[in-house]
Enzyme design. Structure first.
Site, PDB file in Angstrom:
ATOM      1  N   ASP A  92       0.868  -1.172   0.000  1.00  0.00           N
ATOM      2  CA  ASP A  92       0.000   0.000   0.000  1.00  0.00           C
ATOM      3  C   ASP A  92       0.910   1.229   0.000  1.00  0.00           C
ATOM      4  O   ASP A  92       1.571   1.519   0.992  1.00  0.00           O
ATOM      5  CB  ASP A  92      -0.902  -0.002   1.231  1.00  0.00           C
ATOM      6  CG  ASP A  92      -1.872   1.167   1.195  1.00  0.00           C
ATOM      7  OD1 ASP A  92      -2.628   1.266   0.220  1.00  0.00           O
ATOM      8  OD2 ASP A  92      -1.851   1.984   2.127  1.00  0.00           O
ATOM      9  N   THR A  94       2.663   2.014  -3.381  1.00  0.00           N
ATOM     10  CA  THR A  94       3.679   1.524  -4.312  1.00  0.00           C
ATOM     11  C   THR A  94       4.573   2.644  -4.838  1.00  0.00           C
ATOM     12  O   THR A  94       5.776   2.441  -5.046  1.00  0.00           O
ATOM     13  CB  THR A  94       3.010   0.776  -5.483  1.00  0.00           C
ATOM     14  OG1 THR A  94       2.302  -0.360  -4.965  1.00  0.00           O
ATOM     15  CG2 THR A  94       4.035   0.298  -6.497  1.00  0.00           C
ATOM     16  N   ASP A 216      -7.249  -1.275   0.687  1.00  0.00           N
ATOM     17  CA  ASP A 216      -6.532  -0.099   1.180  1.00  0.00           C
ATOM     18  C   ASP A 216      -6.824   0.177   2.653  1.00  0.00           C
ATOM     19  O   ASP A 216      -5.958   0.663   3.378  1.00  0.00           O
ATOM     20  CB  ASP A 216      -6.914   1.151   0.382  1.00  0.00           C
ATOM     21  CG  ASP A 216      -6.538   1.070  -1.078  1.00  0.00           C
ATOM     22  OD1 ASP A 216      -5.409   0.632  -1.371  1.00  0.00           O
ATOM     23  OD2 ASP A 216      -7.363   1.459  -1.927  1.00  0.00           O
TER      24      ASP A 216
END
Length: 267
Positions: A92, A94, A216
């Site tokens: 989470d 990147t 997320d």
């Protein structure tokens, strides 16, 4: 401790171990030259390490709980028969990972009956493991943690994130223009899971974002809630892809009113 809570605690431990498998891979690869492709937009990146980390997490969970379901950001999908489904974000943040910038993490959550019951978010750079299970409180590196107590909304440090879609970003900038004069400051870390955990440990007072995916926020929302945060969407419902809000109780209500006035969920 009741039977259900005991089970949730075991899922918390397994989530942390699974996330740790990926975190150990990322510690040695952060900022290295990667094979990168774009997904929904030129700024929505996926690397070979996203794929490798998700595969490693799924393999680990499958070895320990082969009957569980799986939903991963990078496409891992499996129906299970146990009633437990794992929701996985292998990296989470990147973009941060690609640039060697802090603020990315590994997020693993366990869901039962549509409710997240356990989760872990690991920060490979700061070497922090945020974990929780429903009804059992939240921890960082095994030690109990809580949200910041007290606080003045006018001085609140508020975290947020921005969409990969250009038009949505313009709208989010408009919301910030209304919000920023009324609070202490804004922080943009780059990973929603880490942002939510920073609410949980008191590094920021609140977090909001629109357009997130379940992977997320699944683990981070639970961790923030178990640390004492108010977690909801903009209008009092549960956090969702439409809107995620988490805040220390002392600042939650006034911040929500400001965000409602700015129509922060309109995209």
């Amino acid at each position: 401790m009741g039977r259900l809570e005991t089970g949730n605690a075991e899922l918390e431990k397994l989530a942390a171990e699974a996330a740790g498998v990926a975190a150990s891979m990322l510690r040695v690869e952060t900022g290295a030259q990667r094979r990168i492709t774009a997904k929904s937009s030129p700024t929505d990146l996926v690397t070979d390490m996203d794929l490798a980390c998700e595969a490693a997490i799924v393999d680990f969970l499958s070895a320990h709980r082969p009957d569980d379901g799986v939903m991963g950001e990078e496409g891992s999908v499996r129906d299970g028969t146990s009633g437990v489904r794992w929701i996985i974000d292998p990296i989470d943040g990147t973009v941060n990972f690609v640039h060697g910038h802090p603020g990315f993490g590994v997020s693993v959550a366990a869901e039962m009956g549509g409710r997240v019951v356990a989760g872990a978010v690991l920060d490979p750079i700061l070497n922090e493991a945020f974990t929780a299970h429903r009804g059992g409180g939240a921890r960082v590196n095994g030690l109990p943690m809580t949200v910041r107590t007290g606080g003045d909304p006018a001085l609140a440090l508020v975290a947020t994130g921005f969409s990969y879609q250009h038009e949505r970003r313009r709208r989010q900038a408009e919301v910030l223009g209304e919000l920023l004069p009324m609070i202490g400051d804004i922080r943009r870390v780059g990973g929603a899971a880490i942002d939510l955990c920073w609410v949980a440990c008191g590094r920021v007072d609140a977090f909001f974002e629109v357009g997130l995916n379940p992977w997320d926020y699944a683990a981070g929302v639970l961790i923030a809630a178990e640390a004492g945060a108010v977690v909801q969407d903009l209008n009092g419902g549960p956090p969702s892809s439409d809107f995620v809000f988490a805040a220390a109780p002392a600042v939650a209500e006034p911040l929500l009113k400001l965000l409602q006035s700015a129509a922060a969920d309109r995209i």
